[in-house]
Write a protein that holds these residues in place. Structure first.
Motif, PDB file in Angstrom:
ATOM      1  N   GLU A 108       2.773  -5.296  -2.046  1.00 10.59           N
ATOM      2  CA  GLU A 108       3.643  -4.434  -2.828  1.00 10.59           C
ATOM      3  C   GLU A 108       4.563  -3.457  -1.891  1.00 10.59           C
ATOM      4  N   GLN A 109       5.536  -3.140  -2.141  1.00 14.66           N
ATOM      5  CA  GLN A 109       6.555  -2.475  -1.513  1.00 14.66           C
ATOM      6  C   GLN A 109       7.087  -1.257  -2.149  1.00 14.66           C
ATOM      7  N   LEU A 110       7.091  -0.098  -1.541  1.00 16.24           N
ATOM      8  CA  LEU A 110       7.314   1.201  -2.330  1.00 16.24           C
ATOM      9  C   LEU A 110       8.329   2.005  -1.397  1.00 16.24           C
ATOM     10  N   MET A 111       9.549   2.740  -1.806  1.00 20.29           N
ATOM     11  CA  MET A 111      10.245   3.650  -1.368  1.00 20.29           C
ATOM     12  C   MET A 111       9.428   4.919  -1.642  1.00 20.29           C
ATOM     13  N   VAL A 112       9.077   5.774  -0.557  1.00 21.10           N
ATOM     14  CA  VAL A 112       8.746   7.205  -1.120  1.00 21.10           C
ATOM     15  C   VAL A 112       9.544   8.111  -0.486  1.00 21.10           C
ATOM     16  N   ARG A 113       9.683   9.163  -1.122  1.00 18.57           N
ATOM     17  CA  ARG A 113      10.399  10.416  -0.662  1.00 18.57           C
ATOM     18  C   ARG A 113       9.341  11.633  -0.244  1.00 18.57           C
ATOM     19  N   ILE A 114       9.572  11.884   0.855  1.00 17.56           N
ATOM     20  CA  ILE A 114       8.915  12.945   1.500  1.00 17.56           C
ATOM     21  C   ILE A 114       9.658  14.404   1.653  1.00 17.56           C
ATOM     22  N   PRO A 115       9.082  15.065   0.897  1.00 16.28           N
ATOM     23  CA  PRO A 115      10.315  16.534   0.723  1.00 16.28           C
ATOM     24  C   PRO A 115      10.212  17.122   1.879  1.00 16.28           C
ATOM     25  N   PRO A 116      11.229  17.958   2.085  1.00 18.61           N
ATOM     26  CA  PRO A 116      11.599  18.935   3.224  1.00 18.61           C
ATOM     27  C   PRO A 116      10.282  19.921   3.372  1.00 18.61           C
ATOM     28  N   ASN A 117       9.943  20.235   4.596  1.00 12.33           N
ATOM     29  CA  ASN A 117       8.980  21.121   5.037  1.00 12.33           C
ATOM     30  C   ASN A 117       7.628  20.679   4.498  1.00 12.33           C
ATOM     31  N   PHE A 118       7.481  19.410   4.709  1.00 15.54           N
ATOM     32  CA  PHE A 118       6.084  18.910   4.333  1.00 15.54           C
ATOM     33  C   PHE A 118       4.939  19.153   5.448  1.00 15.54           C
ATOM     34  N   PRO A 119       3.977  19.712   5.061  1.00 16.70           N
ATOM     35  CA  PRO A 119       2.658  20.079   6.059  1.00 16.70           C
ATOM     36  C   PRO A 119       2.082  18.535   6.520  1.00 16.70           C
ATOM     37  N   SER A 120       1.777  18.857   7.980  1.00  9.25           N
ATOM     38  CA  SER A 120       0.665  17.766   8.197  1.00  9.25           C
ATOM     39  C   SER A 120      -0.318  17.782   7.639  1.00  9.25           C
ATOM     40  N   GLY A 121      -1.054  16.560   7.382  1.00 10.43           N
ATOM     41  CA  GLY A 121      -2.561  16.710   6.444  1.00 10.43           C
ATOM     42  C   GLY A 121      -2.114  16.655   4.824  1.00 10.43           C
ATOM     43  N   GLY A 122      -1.059  16.840   4.443  1.00 12.07           N
ATOM     44  CA  GLY A 122      -0.561  16.975   3.103  1.00 12.07           C
ATOM     45  C   GLY A 122      -0.602  15.375   2.442  1.00 12.07           C
ATOM     46  N   LYS A 123      -0.858  15.558   1.237  1.00 11.58           N
ATOM     47  CA  LYS A 123      -0.921  14.458   0.488  1.00 11.58           C
ATOM     48  C   LYS A 123      -0.006  14.268  -0.690  1.00 11.58           C
ATOM     49  N   LEU A 124       0.381  13.200  -0.881  1.00 11.63           N
ATOM     50  CA  LEU A 124       1.351  12.691  -2.150  1.00 11.63           C
ATOM     51  C   LEU A 124       0.566  11.753  -2.874  1.00 11.63           C
ATOM     52  N   ARG A 125       0.501  11.816  -4.339  1.00  8.33           N
ATOM     53  CA  ARG A 125      -0.160  11.106  -5.316  1.00  8.33           C
ATOM     54  C   ARG A 125       0.838  10.366  -5.845  1.00  8.33           C
ATOM     55  N   ILE A 126       0.774   9.006  -5.725  1.00  3.67           N
ATOM     56  CA  ILE A 126       1.836   8.345  -6.515  1.00  3.67           C
ATOM     57  C   ILE A 126       1.175   7.342  -7.672  1.00  3.67           C
ATOM     58  N   ARG A 127       1.671   7.768  -8.691  1.00  4.79           N
ATOM     59  CA  ARG A 127       0.621   7.467 -10.012  1.00  4.79           C
ATOM     60  C   ARG A 127       0.925   6.011 -10.301  1.00  4.79           C
ATOM     61  N   ASP A 128       0.003   5.203 -10.753  1.00  7.05           N
ATOM     62  CA  ASP A 128      -0.104   3.866 -11.172  1.00  7.05           C
ATOM     63  C   ASP A 128       0.284   2.842 -10.229  1.00  7.05           C
ATOM     64  N   LYS A 129       0.071   3.268  -8.632  1.00  7.49           N
ATOM     65  CA  LYS A 129       0.283   2.285  -7.812  1.00  7.49           C
ATOM     66  C   LYS A 129      -0.940   1.875  -7.048  1.00  7.49           C
ATOM     67  N   GLY A 130      -2.050   2.123  -7.396  1.00  2.00           N
ATOM     68  CA  GLY A 130      -3.426   1.985  -6.589  1.00  2.00           C
ATOM     69  C   GLY A 130      -3.928   0.489  -7.159  1.00  2.00           C
ATOM     70  N   LYS A 131      -5.328   0.417  -6.960  1.00  3.53           N
ATOM     71  CA  LYS A 131      -6.130  -0.849  -7.456  1.00  3.53           C
ATOM     72  C   LYS A 131      -5.858  -1.052  -8.916  1.00  3.53           C
TER      73      LYS A 131
END
Length: 76
Positions: A31-54
């Motif tokens: 699967e391919q996905l385009m994700v947007r990382i917001p400005p001032n994102f901290p190292s080690g930060g996490k983004l949850r993308i709903r309904d794209k897992g197993k």
């Protein structure tokens, strides 16, 4: 059902925000996905993308995107 995905970005992209195209495997399919990382994102930060897992029993988990800001990247 959640999946982890790790991504490294340079400091300038973490500061300004960016879009990244990612590819990953789910149930034998790519699967391919385009994700947007917001400005001032901290190292080690996490983004949850709903309904794209197993997928299991018609339920789908989330994709957890862990962002590492690569300090070794030299400024452009």
């Amino acid at each position: 059902l959640d999946m982890d995905f790790y991504l490294s970005i340079p400091p300038v992209e973490a500061l300004n925000g960016t879009r990244k195209k990612i590819s990953y495997q789910v149930s034998g399919k790519t699967e391919q996905l385009m994700v947007r990382i917001p400005p001032n994102f901290p190292s080690g930060g996490k983004l949850r993308i709903r309904d794209k897992g197993k997928i299991q029993d018609k339920k789908r988990g989330d994709l957890i995107l862990s962002i590492n800001v690569d300090k070794k990247t030299s400024p452009q």
